[in-house]
Design a protein around this motif. Structure first.
Motif, mmCIF file in Angstrom:
data_model
loop_
_atom_site.group_PDB
_atom_site.id
_atom_site.type_symbol
_atom_site.label_atom_id
_atom_site.label_comp_id
_atom_site.label_asym_id
_atom_site.label_seq_id
_atom_site.Cartn_x
_atom_site.Cartn_y
_atom_site.Cartn_z
ATOM 1 N N ALA A 3 -27.630 34.660 -5.282
ATOM 2 C CA ALA A 3 -29.203 34.785 -4.914
ATOM 3 C C ALA A 3 -29.364 33.359 -4.205
ATOM 4 C CB ALA A 3 -30.061 34.474 -6.109
ATOM 5 N N LEU A 4 -28.587 32.287 -4.236
ATOM 6 C CA LEU A 4 -28.738 31.233 -3.281
ATOM 7 C C LEU A 4 -28.772 31.311 -1.833
ATOM 8 C CD1 LEU A 4 -26.704 28.444 -5.289
ATOM 9 C CD2 LEU A 4 -29.184 29.038 -5.683
ATOM 10 N N ARG A 5 -28.035 32.363 -1.496
ATOM 11 C CA ARG A 5 -27.872 32.855 -0.072
ATOM 12 C C ARG A 5 -29.062 33.055 0.414
ATOM 13 N NH1 ARG A 5 -26.505 37.516 2.657
ATOM 14 N NH2 ARG A 5 -25.315 37.002 4.634
ATOM 15 N N HIS A 6 -29.600 34.231 -0.332
ATOM 16 C CA HIS A 6 -30.906 34.727 -0.002
ATOM 17 C C HIS A 6 -32.256 33.771 -0.318
ATOM 18 C CE1 HIS A 6 -28.544 38.087 -1.102
ATOM 19 N NE2 HIS A 6 -28.557 38.406 0.028
ATOM 20 N N LEU A 7 -31.865 33.022 -0.862
ATOM 21 C CA LEU A 7 -33.364 31.856 -1.279
ATOM 22 C C LEU A 7 -33.103 30.850 0.016
ATOM 23 C CD1 LEU A 7 -35.240 30.045 -2.877
ATOM 24 C CD2 LEU A 7 -33.154 29.104 -3.944
ATOM 25 N N TRP A 8 -32.108 30.523 0.638
ATOM 26 C CA TRP A 8 -32.536 29.761 1.554
ATOM 27 C C TRP A 8 -32.863 30.288 2.812
ATOM 28 C CZ3 TRP A 8 -30.422 30.286 6.540
ATOM 29 C CH2 TRP A 8 -30.451 29.006 7.305
ATOM 30 N N ALA A 9 -32.288 31.558 3.189
ATOM 31 C CA ALA A 9 -33.005 32.384 4.407
ATOM 32 C C ALA A 9 -34.470 32.624 3.905
ATOM 33 C CB ALA A 9 -32.032 33.806 4.361
ATOM 34 N N ARG A 10 -34.616 33.115 2.835
ATOM 35 C CA ARG A 10 -36.078 33.305 2.618
ATOM 36 C C ARG A 10 -37.208 32.158 2.714
ATOM 37 N NH1 ARG A 10 -39.587 37.607 2.790
ATOM 38 N NH2 ARG A 10 -41.320 37.503 1.378
ATOM 39 N N HIS A 11 -36.720 31.154 2.340
ATOM 40 C CA HIS A 11 -37.145 29.864 2.510
ATOM 41 C C HIS A 11 -37.581 29.575 4.156
ATOM 42 C CE1 HIS A 11 -38.884 25.721 1.515
ATOM 43 N NE2 HIS A 11 -38.180 25.361 2.656
ATOM 44 N N ARG A 12 -36.622 29.865 4.743
ATOM 45 C CA ARG A 12 -36.792 29.718 6.456
ATOM 46 C C ARG A 12 -37.607 30.631 6.994
ATOM 47 N NH1 ARG A 12 -32.714 26.546 9.185
ATOM 48 N NH2 ARG A 12 -32.501 24.765 8.116
ATOM 49 N N ILE A 13 -37.448 32.209 6.472
ATOM 50 C CA ILE A 13 -38.496 32.983 7.030
ATOM 51 C C ILE A 13 -39.998 32.603 6.562
ATOM 52 C CG2 ILE A 13 -39.100 35.328 6.518
ATOM 53 C CD1 ILE A 13 -36.132 36.136 6.452
ATOM 54 N N ALA A 14 -40.309 32.115 5.400
ATOM 55 C CA ALA A 14 -41.243 31.739 5.007
ATOM 56 C C ALA A 14 -42.206 30.740 5.846
ATOM 57 C CB ALA A 14 -41.554 31.243 3.568
ATOM 58 N N SER A 15 -41.182 29.641 6.318
ATOM 59 C CA SER A 15 -41.839 28.557 7.023
ATOM 60 C C SER A 15 -42.153 29.334 8.573
ATOM 61 C CB SER A 15 -40.783 27.665 7.207
ATOM 62 O OG SER A 15 -40.523 26.759 5.887
ATOM 63 N N LEU A 16 -41.348 30.133 8.920
ATOM 64 C CA LEU A 16 -41.464 30.801 10.141
ATOM 65 C C LEU A 16 -42.706 31.784 10.102
ATOM 66 C CD1 LEU A 16 -38.000 31.837 11.471
ATOM 67 C CD2 LEU A 16 -39.397 29.795 12.086
ATOM 68 N N SER A 17 -43.183 32.244 9.244
ATOM 69 C CA SER A 17 -44.224 33.238 8.919
ATOM 70 C C SER A 17 -45.366 32.379 8.957
ATOM 71 C CB SER A 17 -44.030 33.900 7.497
ATOM 72 O OG SER A 17 -43.021 34.938 7.548
ATOM 73 N N ASP A 18 -45.637 31.172 8.412
ATOM 74 C CA ASP A 18 -46.450 30.168 8.501
ATOM 75 C C ASP A 18 -47.179 30.078 9.939
ATOM 76 O OD1 ASP A 18 -46.881 30.110 5.661
ATOM 77 O OD2 ASP A 18 -45.713 28.194 5.965
ATOM 78 N N GLN A 19 -46.195 29.830 10.855
ATOM 79 C CA GLN A 19 -46.417 29.734 12.221
ATOM 80 C C GLN A 19 -46.801 30.953 12.850
ATOM 81 O OE1 GLN A 19 -46.184 26.749 13.435
ATOM 82 N NE2 GLN A 19 -45.294 25.654 11.743
ATOM 83 N N VAL A 20 -46.012 32.168 12.601
ATOM 84 C CA VAL A 20 -46.534 33.226 13.244
ATOM 85 C C VAL A 20 -47.930 33.779 12.825
ATOM 86 C CG1 VAL A 20 -46.121 36.016 13.105
ATOM 87 C CG2 VAL A 20 -44.215 34.290 13.199
ATOM 88 N N GLY A 21 -48.487 33.367 11.711
ATOM 89 C CA GLY A 21 -49.609 33.782 11.082
ATOM 90 C C GLY A 21 -50.711 32.956 12.053
ATOM 91 N N LEU A 22 -50.247 31.568 12.538
ATOM 92 C CA LEU A 22 -51.256 30.847 13.320
ATOM 93 C C LEU A 22 -51.266 31.048 14.602
ATOM 94 C CD1 LEU A 22 -50.377 27.785 11.531
ATOM 95 C CD2 LEU A 22 -52.529 28.713 11.511
ATOM 96 N N ASP A 23 -50.049 31.233 15.400
ATOM 97 C CA ASP A 23 -49.965 31.244 16.798
ATOM 98 C C ASP A 23 -49.546 32.603 17.520
ATOM 99 O OD1 ASP A 23 -47.310 31.224 16.594
ATOM 100 O OD2 ASP A 23 -47.264 28.955 16.619
#
Length: 698
Positions: free
Chosen positions: A578-598
């Protein structure tokens, strides 16, 4: 009276007064009727088309949805979902979940099943398999439009296929095409989830049902098909069985275990794990969320580390956990800096609410604490040259200066935060920065990066103020600062949110935390800088490693009793994929914050690439599984069936209404428009009768 309605009626009144007695002509009456009717029609349009208020805001409780009416056709089975089985493996703060759903068509016709089911906003869905008889079909991750096209092609060709989509961060929809009579189909989902702490304990939640939604025509989800999911009436039990089994392994000793939602039983296993199952013979378990609370904290600060070795990449997770109960002697000195937005957009209600909030925030401070207030708009200024003790006199002075402040100017939040970070801080002090703003800024990317790069200097928490808060900004700051967002839409919310904040930050136990790996080659570490360990917030560190599992992790910081030093071995590998997917999900969440804004296309592509590379369900990727055998020679005869979900426990039939009735109920503005139109026409008719009477008596 609403301003728009008042101004419209005022205009109508002036128009009527302008219709004074004048020499009569055959066309004057007609012109008057046309003019007044035009004004009345404009009034109707203005009222009916008033912008909907907060239609897209997240709804916190069930509202009037639809009610599924069975068509009574015995040839169709309206409940194709027969069972749900959940297997959970929790490793410390990571849950690895497998959900198996079994569908059976007991009718006489081929059907297509659509089923909406809930998920966690923290879930990283990374796999799906479909079993059709003795055949196993492994789903492939695809770009969302491509997955939909493959599903449509398979359905048109008469093949059995399954499509899994994400409609909201916590709402998923499954489509299964061509379930033939007698078919027994098993769908297996895999997801991982990071479990955030809550008031000193961890909580695993498995949502079992999507609550009914009212879908307003003004909502951004007005055309969303997933909302039209049928719901069983209250008191009618679902025929679907539900079973859950959970294995709990922790790097730190388990201190407590309980479920407030279901009757459970637990047993220690030979491998050191704890097995949790549902007690047999209890109430139906699929009409409410399954909740499990557990506590890792002991009497002292505890730490642990887990390593996972994969085929192509290796991952690790480290955890620093505060003690269960923090005595006053263990709390490090506290400093609070309140960064308050006084820009033009905060004028009026938002700034008044911010002043109410500030009173609630500074009120519980102790004289041993220090604080300061930074007011910012186009520029910024501290109320004091440096932080001062939180005495009653200093607090009163700050509140008095705030009362005299009015909103004006721009919103330069980044320079204000840079000024805070440039302010000297003693190494043994835990500094907490509280940002109070409506979030109307355009420098989000720089702001998030600024917060992340200074996590080791200050804990940052954001309060969003106003009726249209920039929620993406608030949630992005919370994610960057490893904290929680606080949203206040009315002054009455201030005290509750302030208390929630104080419970979270009142007990800092470790500041200046640093992590150093000796002998283990690590990279892509998240976060780059570590925040303070608070009484209600442990610190989680994760990333990748390469080479051999060797060396140690050295943790250093400052506690109330002086220097903190702890060494953890990094030589043992555990089975925690699960640590593999946790790392990727965290990156996706950070990028999603940006997508929601710009809305950047480049960011969307990066999220898509991560979803494809790590086999994760995202807003831009879906899972598709297709059986290559053509099983339905007449695919167009397949009947669509929407599986009804149970009504959530505690919700009665008053929350349900036929969808037709909901859609046909006029809005209050429509009734107002009709009344105004009738009033104007009545006034005109009365005036016309008077004019006729004057002509006859003349």
């Amino acid at each position: 009276m609403p301003p728009m309605l008042g101004s419209t009626l005022q205009g109508d009144s002036m128009a009527l007064r302008s219709l004074a007695p004048v020499p009569h002509s055959p066309y004057q009456g007609l012109r008057r009727w046309l003019a007044a009717s035009g004004l009345a029609a404009a009034c109707c349009i203005a009222l009916v088309n008033q912008p909907a208020q907060a239609q897209d805001a997240p709804r916190q409780k069930t509202e009037s949805p639809y009610f599924h009416v069975p068509n009574g056709d015995p040839a169709l089975d309206l409940l194709p979902l027969k069972s749900t089985s959940v297997s959970v493996n929790i490793s410390g703060v990571i849950a690895d979940v497998t959900v198996i759903q079994r569908y059976k068509n007991e009718g006489t016709r081929t059907i297509e099943a659509n089923y909406v089911f809930p998920g966690s906003t923290q879930a990283a869905v990374h796999g799906m398999e479909v079993r059709l008889g003795d055949r196993r079909i492994t789903a492939r991750i695809r770009e969302k439009q491509q997955a939909q096209q493959e599903y449509d092609n398979a359905k048109q060709a008469g093949k059995t296929a399954a499509l899994l989509e994400q409609h909201q961060p916590n709402v998923f929809k499954m489509h299964i095409a061509h379930i033939q009579p007698g078919d027994d189909i098993q769908v297996e989902l895999h997801y991982t989830e990071l479990l955030p702490p809550r008031t000193g304990s961890y909580q695993f939640v498995f949502p079992t049902v999507v609550g009914p939604r009212y879908n307003s025509p003004q909502s951004s989800q007005a055309q969303a098909g997933w909302v039209a999911q049928p719901v069983l009436p209250a008191g009618q039990a679902s025929s679907t069985t539900f079973d859950l089994q959970l294995a709990l392994r922790t790097p730190i000793a388990l201190q407590g275990l309980a479920s407030p939602s279901h009757a459970i039983q637990s047993a220690a296993q030979a491998d050191g794990s704890t097995l949790v199952t549902l007690q047999p013979g209890g109430k139906p378990g699929n009409n409410r969320d399954f909740i499990l609370d557990y506590r890792l904290a002991g009497a002292q600060i505890s730490s642990g580390v887990m390593l996972y070795q994969g085929k192509d990449e290796n991952f690790f997770l480290a955890l620093v956990e505060p003690p269960k109960a923090v005595p006053a002697s263990a709390i490090v000195p506290r400093e609070y800096i309140f960064v308050v937005d006084i820009s033009g957009s905060m004028h009026g209600f938002p700034l008044d609410t911010a002043k109410t909030l500030l009173r609630a925030l500074v009120g519980p401070l102790r004289p041993s604490d220090s604080f300061n207030v930074l007011l910012f708009s186009g520029s910024s200024r501290f109320l004091n040259p440096e932080s001062v003790p939180a005495t009653r006199a200093n607090i009163d002075q700050a509140l008095h200066l705030m009362d005299e402040t009015t909103g004006a100017g721009g919103t330069e939040l980044v320079p204000a935060l840079k000024r805070v970070y440039a302010t000297p801080k003693a190494p043994d002090v835990s500094r907490t920065v509280v940002v109070v703003t409506d979030g109307f800024v355009t420098v989000e990317s720089e702001l998030f990066a600024l917060v992340r790069s200074h996590l080791d200097q200050a804990n940052v928490f954001a309060f969003g103020i106003g009726s249209s808060v920039n929620r993406h900004l608030m949630e992005g700051i919370a994610r960057a600062g490893m904290g929680a967002p606080f949203i206040i839409t009315q002054p009455s919310d201030a005290a509750t949110q302030a208390e929630r904040f104080h419970q979270m930050v009142k007990s800092p136990v470790l500041t200046g935390l640093q992590a150093r790996f000796a002998g283990l080659d690590v990279y892509d570490v998240e976060p780059e800088h570590l925040p303070d360990v608070l009484g209600d917030r442990p610190v989680v560190l994760f990333g990748k490693w390469r080479g051999k599992p060797q060396g140690q992790l050295v943790l250093e910081g400052r506690s109330a009793n002086g220097s903190f030093h702890q060494v953890l071995s990094t030589q043992t590998v555990s089975d925690t994929p699960a640590l593999r997917h946790l790392w990727a999900r965290h990156r996706i969440a950070s990028l999603s914050d940006q997508v929601g804004l710009d809305g950047s296309d480049a960011l969307r592509q990066r999220i898509t690439d991560l979803g494809l590379a790590y086999s994760l369900l995202t807003q831009y990727t879906s899972f598709i599984a297709v059986d290559e055998v053509v099983r339905n020679a007449m695919p167009h005869d397949s009947t669509l069936v929407k599986h009804p979900v149970p009504l959530p426990q505690g919700v009665d039939n008053l929350a349900l209404a036929l969808r037709a009735e909901v859609s046909s109920t006029p809005e209050p503005a429509t009734w107002g428009a009709v009344l105004v139109l009738l009033s104007v026409l009545a006034l005109l008719a009365r005036r016309q009768r008077r004019l006729r009477a004057q002509r006859w008596t003349a």
